[in-house]
Design a protein around this motif. Structure first.
Motif, PDB file in Angstrom:
ATOM      1  N   GLU A  26       4.796 -14.533   6.122  1.00  0.00           N
ATOM      2  CA  GLU A  26       6.145 -13.872   5.347  1.00  0.00           C
ATOM      3  C   GLU A  26       6.267 -12.550   5.165  1.00  0.00           C
ATOM      4  O   GLU A  26       7.106 -11.839   4.954  1.00  0.00           O
ATOM      5  N   LEU A  27       5.060 -11.807   5.241  1.00  0.00           N
ATOM      6  CA  LEU A  27       5.020 -10.409   5.123  1.00  0.00           C
ATOM      7  C   LEU A  27       5.763  -9.836   6.679  1.00  0.00           C
ATOM      8  O   LEU A  27       6.521  -8.816   6.398  1.00  0.00           O
ATOM      9  N   VAL A  28       5.431 -10.491   7.781  1.00  0.00           N
ATOM     10  CA  VAL A  28       6.132 -10.101   8.830  1.00  0.00           C
ATOM     11  C   VAL A  28       7.591  -9.998   8.577  1.00  0.00           C
ATOM     12  O   VAL A  28       8.488  -9.379   9.096  1.00  0.00           O
ATOM     13  N   LYS A  29       8.118 -11.134   8.056  1.00  0.00           N
ATOM     14  CA  LYS A  29       9.498 -11.578   7.787  1.00  0.00           C
ATOM     15  C   LYS A  29      10.016 -10.290   6.939  1.00  0.00           C
ATOM     16  O   LYS A  29      11.216  -9.655   7.021  1.00  0.00           O
ATOM     17  N   ALA A  30       9.347 -10.169   5.729  1.00  0.00           N
ATOM     18  CA  ALA A  30       9.574  -8.969   5.092  1.00  0.00           C
ATOM     19  C   ALA A  30       9.728  -7.407   5.813  1.00  0.00           C
ATOM     20  O   ALA A  30      10.627  -6.643   5.492  1.00  0.00           O
ATOM     21  N   ILE A  31       8.798  -7.213   6.598  1.00  0.00           N
ATOM     22  CA  ILE A  31       8.956  -6.009   7.578  1.00  0.00           C
ATOM     23  C   ILE A  31      10.184  -5.884   8.183  1.00  0.00           C
ATOM     24  O   ILE A  31      10.958  -5.230   8.319  1.00  0.00           O
ATOM     25  N   GLU A  32      10.525  -7.087   8.919  1.00  0.00           N
ATOM     26  CA  GLU A  32      11.494  -7.361   9.692  1.00  0.00           C
ATOM     27  C   GLU A  32      12.995  -7.059   8.827  1.00  0.00           C
ATOM     28  O   GLU A  32      14.154  -6.493   9.355  1.00  0.00           O
ATOM     29  N   MET A  33      13.009  -7.729   7.782  1.00  0.00           N
ATOM     30  CA  MET A  33      14.113  -7.405   6.637  1.00  0.00           C
ATOM     31  C   MET A  33      14.279  -6.106   6.101  1.00  0.00           C
ATOM     32  O   MET A  33      15.516  -5.564   6.303  1.00  0.00           O
ATOM     33  N   ALA A  34      13.131  -5.438   5.850  1.00  0.00           N
ATOM     34  CA  ALA A  34      13.291  -3.790   5.477  1.00  0.00           C
ATOM     35  C   ALA A  34      13.454  -2.827   6.545  1.00  0.00           C
ATOM     36  O   ALA A  34      13.881  -1.603   6.383  1.00  0.00           O
ATOM     37  N   LYS A  35      12.975  -3.262   7.862  1.00  0.00           N
ATOM     38  CA  LYS A  35      13.114  -2.012   8.932  1.00  0.00           C
ATOM     39  C   LYS A  35      14.511  -1.640   9.307  1.00  0.00           C
ATOM     40  O   LYS A  35      15.747  -2.649   9.326  1.00  0.00           O
ATOM     41  N   GLY A  36      14.990  -0.572   8.873  1.00  0.00           N
ATOM     42  CA  GLY A  36      16.213  -0.002   9.279  1.00  0.00           C
ATOM     43  C   GLY A  36      17.058   0.102   8.026  1.00  0.00           C
ATOM     44  O   GLY A  36      18.253   0.537   7.872  1.00  0.00           O
ATOM     45  N   ASN A  37      16.660  -0.970   7.020  1.00  0.00           N
ATOM     46  CA  ASN A  37      17.657  -1.005   5.891  1.00  0.00           C
ATOM     47  C   ASN A  37      16.639  -0.346   4.450  1.00  0.00           C
ATOM     48  O   ASN A  37      17.707   0.197   3.638  1.00  0.00           O
ATOM     49  N   ASP A  38      15.570  -0.267   4.189  1.00  0.00           N
ATOM     50  CA  ASP A  38      14.922   0.155   3.248  1.00  0.00           C
ATOM     51  C   ASP A  38      13.831   0.641   3.458  1.00  0.00           C
ATOM     52  O   ASP A  38      12.529  -0.082   3.564  1.00  0.00           O
ATOM     53  N   GLU A  39      13.435   2.087   3.600  1.00  0.00           N
ATOM     54  CA  GLU A  39      12.227   2.593   4.055  1.00  0.00           C
ATOM     55  C   GLU A  39      10.983   2.459   3.310  1.00  0.00           C
ATOM     56  O   GLU A  39      10.098   2.077   3.630  1.00  0.00           O
ATOM     57  N   ILE A  40      11.361   2.342   1.883  1.00  0.00           N
ATOM     58  CA  ILE A  40      10.313   2.428   0.802  1.00  0.00           C
ATOM     59  C   ILE A  40       9.570   0.912   0.928  1.00  0.00           C
ATOM     60  O   ILE A  40       8.429   0.739   0.738  1.00  0.00           O
ATOM     61  N   GLN A  41      10.675  -0.035   0.806  1.00  0.00           N
ATOM     62  CA  GLN A  41      10.139  -1.323   0.992  1.00  0.00           C
ATOM     63  C   GLN A  41       9.467  -1.761   2.339  1.00  0.00           C
ATOM     64  O   GLN A  41       8.432  -2.366   2.323  1.00  0.00           O
ATOM     65  N   TYR A  42       9.986  -1.034   3.522  1.00  0.00           N
ATOM     66  CA  TYR A  42       9.303  -1.070   4.572  1.00  0.00           C
ATOM     67  C   TYR A  42       7.834  -0.754   4.557  1.00  0.00           C
ATOM     68  O   TYR A  42       7.155  -1.496   5.092  1.00  0.00           O
ATOM     69  N   LEU A  43       7.580   0.527   4.164  1.00  0.00           N
ATOM     70  CA  LEU A  43       6.538   1.164   4.140  1.00  0.00           C
ATOM     71  C   LEU A  43       5.499   0.100   3.049  1.00  0.00           C
ATOM     72  O   LEU A  43       4.242   0.204   3.510  1.00  0.00           O
ATOM     73  N   ARG A  44       5.840  -0.373   2.012  1.00  0.00           N
ATOM     74  CA  ARG A  44       5.119  -1.322   1.201  1.00  0.00           C
ATOM     75  C   ARG A  44       4.828  -2.366   1.830  1.00  0.00           C
ATOM     76  O   ARG A  44       3.700  -2.970   1.616  1.00  0.00           O
ATOM     77  N   ALA A  45       5.605  -3.104   2.390  1.00  0.00           N
ATOM     78  CA  ALA A  45       5.542  -4.405   3.125  1.00  0.00           C
ATOM     79  C   ALA A  45       4.168  -4.197   4.237  1.00  0.00           C
ATOM     80  O   ALA A  45       3.205  -4.902   4.358  1.00  0.00           O
ATOM     81  N   ILE A  46       4.164  -3.007   4.884  1.00  0.00           N
ATOM     82  CA  ILE A  46       3.318  -2.758   5.965  1.00  0.00           C
ATOM     83  C   ILE A  46       1.850  -2.434   5.179  1.00  0.00           C
ATOM     84  O   ILE A  46       0.890  -2.860   5.728  1.00  0.00           O
ATOM     85  N   ASP A  47       2.015  -1.678   4.258  1.00  0.00           N
ATOM     86  CA  ASP A  47       0.740  -1.675   3.418  1.00  0.00           C
ATOM     87  C   ASP A  47       0.362  -3.106   2.915  1.00  0.00           C
ATOM     88  O   ASP A  47      -1.253  -3.234   3.101  1.00  0.00           O
TER      89      ASP A  47
END
Length: 962
Positions: free
Chosen positions: A208-229
């Protein structure tokens, strides 16, 4: 204890000119809440008094003012007055409005959140339910309102431990959010992944978290970094520290360049790095990152106590008790200021502080704090709660140190009963209390009661281990097993005493060994990897369903009996459903059949599986264990000297325990090894290692031996009985097995007439090693090819630069693999994982990523499920790190995990010609004898006729799955 999430909702209201005094107070309180919180509290309380006294006119929106005053008081940490303000706001509203009026929505949300922070989850749930009813009545068509409700509901259920309802709400929110902006969907996806991690399903969390990273990448940097954390935190729990480190350092670099002034964003990454290095025992780096986190957090008082508490745990592990004490004092004061004296986080911090005093020997101060926490738990939870039992347990162990054994025993029994009633008999905390009771009984020298406690704890611990292993990573399984193995050996130290060796406790100890020896091997991560790489979607679907059931079962064991009843959860039903799915998967997918080997078995089942004239000999190594109280300290641990007991199992439920004499087995092994090496007839080793066992094997001609400890380095066929002038190979055929339960899962596997043969790889490209070429190994490989080709076997032979690591990794289920090369085993204490410190040297390809060293870890992931035989014709390939209860970690374990049925390997280095002669005889036998075991026995018998040296004819052993 995890930090609870607080949500604040502000109400908008109209302001009239006639209420200036009240509005000015509200404005002053709001302005001062961060810069001068005491002033803010003064103005807010003054305004609250005016509101309660009806000094503010109603036309200006009194309920709204109550709500905002409540939020300010909450912010300045006057939570009781804050709650009063919120409740007064509701009272004002319902005088003229329905209790489900939409104007009450914000108040309901705020009261629910405040109750949640105060640990009043029942009240929090009631007001969240009211918020839900308001939303359904007035905002049913409003997507954002629905998502807000579902999101808050999902997080609330996560905080109270209701995994199913949490996921249900969050998934429903995602389905609503699909029509909204990407940021909303990404945030929900992150919470789904976090929820799975929260409840221990790490694999699903990762998905689920990898899916969130894929969704956020290039679209929402803050959420992208949060998902990676969040993914980084998950990787720490999975033991994949390298990946976690890469992710966290990537985030830190990005945040330092773009978000350095945003403390909330910085904190999660810095805290994650600190936790990571704490796990890696790099305490200096962990400390450095925690210091950075504290600097970034500044005086954010809702964050600082948690950070300081974590810093204290670092100092404690570093042995800096004084600094740890300072941290725990500060964190406990911080929690006290935030939450008041009746708060679980405050109690937890005080317990940490009490542990410092205990470690320092200041038992009176420690007891005082533990008693204070006990009283707090009594008020917060009541005397029937699991947390109250934890405090009882802590106090009891202190009384043990004080020498008040009677009271200690009474408190431990009470804690045991509470944990049994609230958590069930398979919960780790219940198991801990039972083990602590066992220690208590040892201290008071009631050894029968101690054995009863330890045995009962192991029954539960092993069952729990077998149930949860499928949802753990390999690293987590190892950590869990290490603790279980410690507890088994402690039990053995009592059960194997002379007066108990024929008792039921000794039998139970044998059963515990049978059911845990090799459990890491049977529960390998390879099962998951192979199934997930299958092309059969139905098998993958069934596997995931089984895994989710096993996960649900693992979670059910952690629930209280009351919670199981409320949620309609039946452990028996879940166990039956898991068993049904396991049977289906075993029929459909070969590798899954190994999972059944985690079922608990009794030695009598093995007896029933044995044929006439056959025995299973289970060797168990253990050490004596002692525990005493000296000068108010509990002194406990294992002695250095090892002891051995053997259990001989025969047909018709025959069990014969044999204790070997207590001698220096290390010196005995040196005598054995030197006698072989220098060609001296060894007249001592038989009496030391085998004669006590041999006396009970008069009617046996085949032995399955499950060795332990130093017996992994011995080959019993070379033991010489001087009184009868006989080697044991004259009497028995001996096969090594990982565990006696292997015999319950034996299967006939046809020998495929196909062989992949490696000889004399090119070592010149391997960096860091100066290895001599092996022309003898090349001749050996050539001989084998010629022998098999006569009977038109399908053979492929790879010499020199063709004998590459890449090539062997490309194989899938050949009948036989023969590898004639150098082997290696690094005896280095820094090599904590022996699967990485043993292996084979092969050729390094000119192109490709492989280095030419096939480590045991890499061999473990080969695809050999239909492979009947692997021959490791290298120097001392049978060696590896001996880990009691798990056998030799090294090449033999690796190839068994990969799926091979039989492994032929060497325990000593013999000359090229002797090795070549034996291998020629062995492969000639395979032409007419399809059973590798019998072919091995026949070849050795023939070899003895031409080579009388036991060093040569006893060099090889056969390790089998049964």
């Amino acid at each position: 204890m995890r930090r609870r999430i607080t949500f604040l909702f502000f109400l908008l209201f109209s302001i009239g000119l006639s209420g200036q005094t009240c509005l000015q107070k509200l404005d002053s309180a709001d302005n001062f809440k961060y810069s001068f919180p005491l002033k803010a509290k003064f103005y807010a309380n003054s305004l609250l008094s005016d509101l309660d006294s009806a000094k503010c006119v109603s036309e200006i929106g009194i309920a709204g003012i109550y709500n905002n005053v409540g939020l300010i008081l909450w912010e300045v940490n006057d939570k009781q007055r804050s709650m009063s303000a919120f409740l007064s706001g509701i009272s004002q509203e319902i005088q003229n409005k329905d209790s489900l009026h939409q104007d009450l929505l914000g108040l309901y949300y705020n009261i629910s959140a405040l109750n949640q922070e105060l640990g009043r989850f029942d009240d929090a749930g009631k007001f969240l339910d009211l918020a839900g009813r308001v939303t359904q009545r007035h905002h049913q068509e409003n997507t954002k309102s629905q998502i807000r409700l579902l999101y808050r509901t999902g997080v609330f259920y996560r905080e109270v431990g209701n995994f199913d309802e949490s996921l249900k709400a969050l998934n429903e929110a995602i389905s609503f959010g699909s029509s909204l902006n990407d940021s909303t969907s990404i945030a929900l996806q992150i919470e789904i992944g976090t929820t799975y991690r929260h409840f221990g399903d790490l694999q699903k969390s990762e998905t689920e978290l990898v899916k969130a990273i894929e969704m956020a990448k290039g679209n929402d940097e803050i959420q992208y970094l949060r998902a990676i954390d969040r993914l980084s935190a998950l990787k720490i729990e999975q033991g994949e520290y390298s990946d976690s480190e890469n992710y966290l350092l990537h985030n830190l670099e990005k945040k330092n360049s773009s978000y350095k002034d945003n403390p909330i964003m910085m904190l999660e990454t810095l805290n994650g790095l600190s936790v990571l290095y704490y796990r890696l025992n790099d305490l200096k780096t962990a400390n450095d990152y925690m210091d950075q986190a504290l600097n970034v957090a500044g005086d954010i008082r809702t964050v600082r106590p948690y950070m300081i508490n974590n810093l204290g745990t670092i100092y404690k592990r570093q042995g800096d008790i004084e600094k740890a004490e300072e941290c725990f004092i500060e964190s406990s004061n911080g929690f006290l200021d935030l939450f008041g004296s009746m708060n679980p986080d405050y109690a937890s911090s005080l317990s940490n502080l009490a542990s410092i005093y205990k470690d320092r020997g200041e038992l009176a101060k420690s007891l005082d704090l533990y008693m204070k926490v006990l009283d707090m738990d009594k008020v917060i939870y009541g005397t029937k709660h699991a947390n109250y039992a934890t405090s009882l347990n802590n106090v009891a162990l202190l009384y043990l140190q004080f020498g008040n054994f009677s009271l200690a025993g009474k408190l431990l029994e009470e804690a045991k009963q509470i944990r049994a009633n609230t958590l069930g008999n398979y919960h780790p905390l219940y198991i801990k209390t039972v083990n602590d009771l066992g220690l208590y009984y040892m201290i008071v020298k009631d050894y029968q009661s101690a054995m009863k406690s330890f045995d009962h704890a192991l029954d539960a611990e092993i069952k729990h281990m077998q149930d949860i292993f499928p949802v753990l990573t390999d690293n987590q399984r190892k950590l869990y097993f290490d603790e279980t193995r410690y507890n088994i050996e402690r039990f053995c130290s009592l059960a194997f005493r002379d007066e108990n060796i024929t008792s039921s406790y000794a039998e139970n100890a044998l059963n515990h060994f049978l059911n845990t020896r090799g459990i890491l091997f049977y529960a390998s991560e390879k099962m998951r990897k192979l199934i997930q790489s299958s092309d059969d979607d139905k098998i993958k679907e069934d596997y995931n369903s089984w895994r989710e059931k096993k996960y649900s079962l693992a979670q059910a064991y952690l629930l209280t009996e009351e919670d199981r009843k409320l949620k309609g959860i039946s452990i028996t039903q879940l166990e039956e459903e898991c068993a049904s799915l396991e049977k289906d998967l075993s029929r459909k997918f070969k590798v899954f059949a190994d999972q059944e080997k985690t079922t608990y078995h009794h030695w009598a089942e093995i007896s029933n599986a044995l044929s006439d004239s056959t025995a299973m000999v289970d060797i168990i190594q253990y050490r004596d264990y002692s525990v005493t109280v000296i000068d108010e300290k509990i002194d406990q641990g294992f002695e250095d000297e090892s002891h051995y007991v053997s259990f001989i199992v025969k047909k018709d439920s025959v069990l014969l325990p044999v204790k070997l004499a207590a001698i220096d087995f290390t010196r005995g092994f040196a005598t054995y090894r030197n006698a072989l090496k220098f060609g001296v007839k060894d007249k001592l080793s038989y009496s030391v290692f085998w004669e006590p066992i041999d006396k009970h094997l008069g009617d046996v001609n085949k032995i399955y031996i499950s060795p332990d400890g130093i017996f992994h380095k011995l080959n019993p066929v070379v033991f010489y009985d001087p009184s009868n002038d006989t080697y044991m190979s004259d009497k028995y055929d001996i096969v090594n097995i990982t565990s006696g339960k292997d015999l319950l899962y034996r299967e006939e596997k046809n020998l495929l007439r196909e062989a992949k043969i490696f000889g004399n790889p090119d070592f010149s490209r391997i960096e860091g090693y100066a290895l001599k070429q092996l022309p003898g190994a090349e001749r050996e490989a050539g001989d084998i090819t010629e022998i098999l080709d006569v009977r038109r076997w399908k053979t492929e032979t790879f010499y020199f630069n063709e004998a590459t690591e890449d090539r062997i990794k490309s194989f899938a289920n050949p009948g036989i693999i023969h590898i004639a090369t150098h082997g290696y085993f690094i005896e280095d204490p820094n090599h904590t994982d022996p699967l990485h410190s043993s292996g084979l040297f092969l050729s390094k390809s000119e192109s490709g990523e492989n280095d030419g060293l096939l480590s045991a870890y890499e061999a473990m992931n080969l695809v050999l499920d239909q492979t009947n035989l692997v021959v490791l014709a290298a120097c001392e390939t049978g060696l590896g790190k001996v880990q009691n209860g798990e056998g030799v970690f090294g090449l033999q374990r690796a190839f068994l995990v990969a799926g091979a049925q039989n492994i032929l390997l060497s325990l000593v280095k013999i000359n090229d010609q002797a090795a070549r002669n034996f291998m020629n005889l062995f492969y000639k036998e395979l032409l007419t004898e399809p059973d590798p075991q019998q072919a091995f026995f026949n070849a050795r018998a023939q070899f003895r006729k031409v080579d009388k040296n036991p060093y040569n004819w006893g060099a090889y052993i056969l390790v089998s799955k049964g």
